[in-house]
Write a protein that holds these residues in place. Structure first.
Motif, mmCIF file in Angstrom:
data_model
loop_
_atom_site.group_PDB
_atom_site.id
_atom_site.type_symbol
_atom_site.label_atom_id
_atom_site.label_comp_id
_atom_site.label_asym_id
_atom_site.label_seq_id
_atom_site.Cartn_x
_atom_site.Cartn_y
_atom_site.Cartn_z
ATOM 1 N N GLY A 91 0.761 -1.189 0.005
ATOM 2 C CA GLY A 91 0.026 -0.008 0.036
ATOM 3 C C GLY A 91 0.858 1.419 -0.102
ATOM 4 O O GLY A 91 0.335 2.355 -0.567
ATOM 5 N N SER A 92 2.077 1.153 0.425
ATOM 6 C CA SER A 92 2.780 2.506 0.364
ATOM 7 C C SER A 92 4.287 1.942 0.135
ATOM 8 O O SER A 92 4.765 0.893 0.395
ATOM 9 N N ILE A 93 5.016 3.084 -0.784
ATOM 10 C CA ILE A 93 6.234 2.794 -1.041
ATOM 11 C C ILE A 93 7.168 3.954 -0.346
ATOM 12 O O ILE A 93 6.728 5.163 -0.420
ATOM 13 N N LEU A 94 7.918 3.607 0.417
ATOM 14 C CA LEU A 94 8.911 4.664 1.072
ATOM 15 C C LEU A 94 10.053 4.741 0.263
ATOM 16 O O LEU A 94 10.770 3.831 -0.051
ATOM 17 N N ARG A 95 10.387 6.147 -0.155
ATOM 18 C CA ARG A 95 11.626 6.453 -0.778
ATOM 19 C C ARG A 95 12.486 7.149 0.335
ATOM 20 O O ARG A 95 12.079 8.566 0.545
ATOM 21 N N ASN A 96 13.345 6.788 0.820
ATOM 22 C CA ASN A 96 14.408 7.566 1.683
ATOM 23 C C ASN A 96 13.584 7.904 3.044
ATOM 24 O O ASN A 96 13.532 8.866 3.564
ATOM 25 N N GLY A 97 12.790 6.944 3.428
ATOM 26 C CA GLY A 97 11.750 6.903 4.534
ATOM 27 C C GLY A 97 10.654 7.749 4.324
ATOM 28 O O GLY A 97 9.683 7.585 5.502
ATOM 29 N N LEU A 98 10.359 8.291 3.059
ATOM 30 C CA LEU A 98 9.108 9.235 3.092
ATOM 31 C C LEU A 98 8.141 8.505 2.219
ATOM 32 O O LEU A 98 8.508 7.773 1.096
ATOM 33 N N PRO A 99 6.776 8.489 2.515
ATOM 34 C CA PRO A 99 5.786 7.963 1.360
ATOM 35 C C PRO A 99 5.790 8.552 0.290
ATOM 36 O O PRO A 99 5.509 9.702 -0.017
ATOM 37 N N ASP A 100 5.476 7.798 -0.854
ATOM 38 C CA ASP A 100 5.405 8.288 -2.192
ATOM 39 C C ASP A 100 3.595 8.349 -2.414
ATOM 40 O O ASP A 100 2.900 7.307 -2.505
ATOM 41 N N ARG A 101 3.444 9.679 -2.464
ATOM 42 C CA ARG A 101 2.084 10.017 -2.571
ATOM 43 C C ARG A 101 1.231 9.708 -3.803
ATOM 44 O O ARG A 101 0.078 9.172 -3.769
#
Length: 274
Positions: A91-101
Motif C-alpha cells: 500500500g505504501s512505497i517509502l523513498r528515503n523513509g518518506l511515503p510516495d503520494r
C-alpha cells in the motif's frame, strides 16, 4: 552512485526478524532490532545480522512488509538505511523513509473502482466474530483490516468462510500467526516491488538485467515469490502449513529463527562475487 547487481525483496516478520515466541527450538546469539513501548520485541541472530550488512553493501535490499509505516519505522534493520521500502502489504512505497503520494493515490483509486469499501468489509467481519475467539479488530493505513484471534478457540472453517465472502467483493483473507487479514486484491507486495524495480532501473541504481530475489513466509508473500527470478521461504509459517511449493522457490532446512541465516545466505550466494 553505486550501481547494484541484484535486487532483494524480503519480508520481515518470521522471515528475517522474530519475536521470542517465533524462535522455535533455537536459542542463538541474537541482537534486538525492534523495541515497543520501551521493551525489546523482535530479534535477528547475530550471524544473520552480520551477513545482512554484507548483503546490503552489494545489493539493492528492499524490506517488504505488511506492517504499517509506523510499525515498520520501529525496526532498526542491520545494513540500513534503505533507499526504498514497501509497507502496508504494498500500500505504501517509502523513498528515503518518506511515503510516495502518487503511488498511494493511484492505488486508492484502483481499490475504490474494483473493491468493496473497508467500512463494508470491517462491518461484515465484526458481525462474524465474538469475544470467545476474537481479541482485537484493527484497521491498517486506511487500506485493510485484521483480526487478532485466540488460535486455540478459532472455529474450524472460519478462515475459509470469510475468504469465500471476501473474494467476490475484490478482497481476500489469509492468516499469519494470530492475525487474520482481509486485504483488497490490488494491495499486493509484488505490485509495489515491481514499481520499485522499474524506478531503480530507470535511475541507474540497478543494473539492467539484474536478477530479483525474494523471501517470505505467508500467503501474502506468495505472488512476490513466484514473480522473482529466484526465491526462498522458511520451513514454517502459512506457506509451510499449506505445503506450498513452486519450482523457483527454495525452502530452508531449518525452521524458526535459524531459517533467517539460510535466507540471507541464499541471497548472498547470488549477490556476492565468488
Amino acid at each position: 552512485m553505486q550501481q547494484r547487481e541484484v535486487m532483494v525483496a524480503t519480508d520481515l516478520d518470521r522471515t528475517l526478524i522474530y519475536t521470542r515466541a517465533a524462535f522455535g527450538n533455537a536459542n542463538p546469539g541474537k541482537v534486538c532490532v525492534e523495541e515497543y513501548e520501551g521493551q525489546p520485541l523482535s530479534y535477528m541472530t547475530v550471524t544473520a545480522a552480520e551477513r545482512l550488512e554484507i548483503l546490503a553493501e552489494t545489493s539493492a535490499v528492499v524490506p517488504v512488509t505488511t506492517r504499517t509505516i509506523e510499525q515498520f519505522q520501529r525496526i532498526r534493520l542491520p545494513g540500513g538505511p534503505w533507499p526504498y521500502a514497501v509497507t502496508s502489504n504494498g500500500g505504501s512505497i517509502l523513498r528515503n523513509g518518506l511515503p510516495d503520494r502518487r503511488w498511494r493515490s493511484a492505488l486508492d483509486a484502483r481499490v475504490r473502482a474494483e473493491c468493496a469499501t473497508l467500512v463494508e468489509v470491517r462491518a461484515e467481519l465484526r458481525a462474524r466474530v465474538d469475544e470467545s475467539f476474537a481479541l482485537r479488530l484493527r484497521e491498517a493505513d486506511d487500506l485493510f483490516c485484521y483480526l487478532v484471534v485466540d488460535q486455540d478457540r478459532l472455529p474450524a472453517g472460519f478462515l475459509a468462510d470469510w475468504d469465500a465472502w471476501c473474494r467476490p467483493r475484490g478482497w481476500s483473507a489469509s492468516q499469519q500467526g494470530r492475525k487474520i487479514y482481509a486485504m483488497p486484491t490490488p494491495v499486493c507486495k509484488s505490485h509495489a516491488v515491481r514499481e520499485v524495480r522499474h524506478r531503480m532501473l530507470d535511475s541507474g541504481e540497478l543494473r539492467a538485467g539484474s536478477p530479483l530475489l525474494a523471501a517470505g513466509d505467508g500467503s501474502l508473500d506468495a505472488e512476490m515469490l513466484i514473480t522473482a527470478d529466484a526465491a526462498i521461504r522458511p520451513r514454517h509459517g502459512e506457506l509451510e502449513q499449506r505445503n506450498w511449493t513452486h519450482p523457483r522457490v527454495a525452502i530452508t532446512a531449518a525452521s524458526g529463527i535459524r531459517a533467517s541465516e539460510e535466507i540471507v545466505d541464499f541471497f548472498l550466494g547470488a549477490a556476492v562475487p565468488r
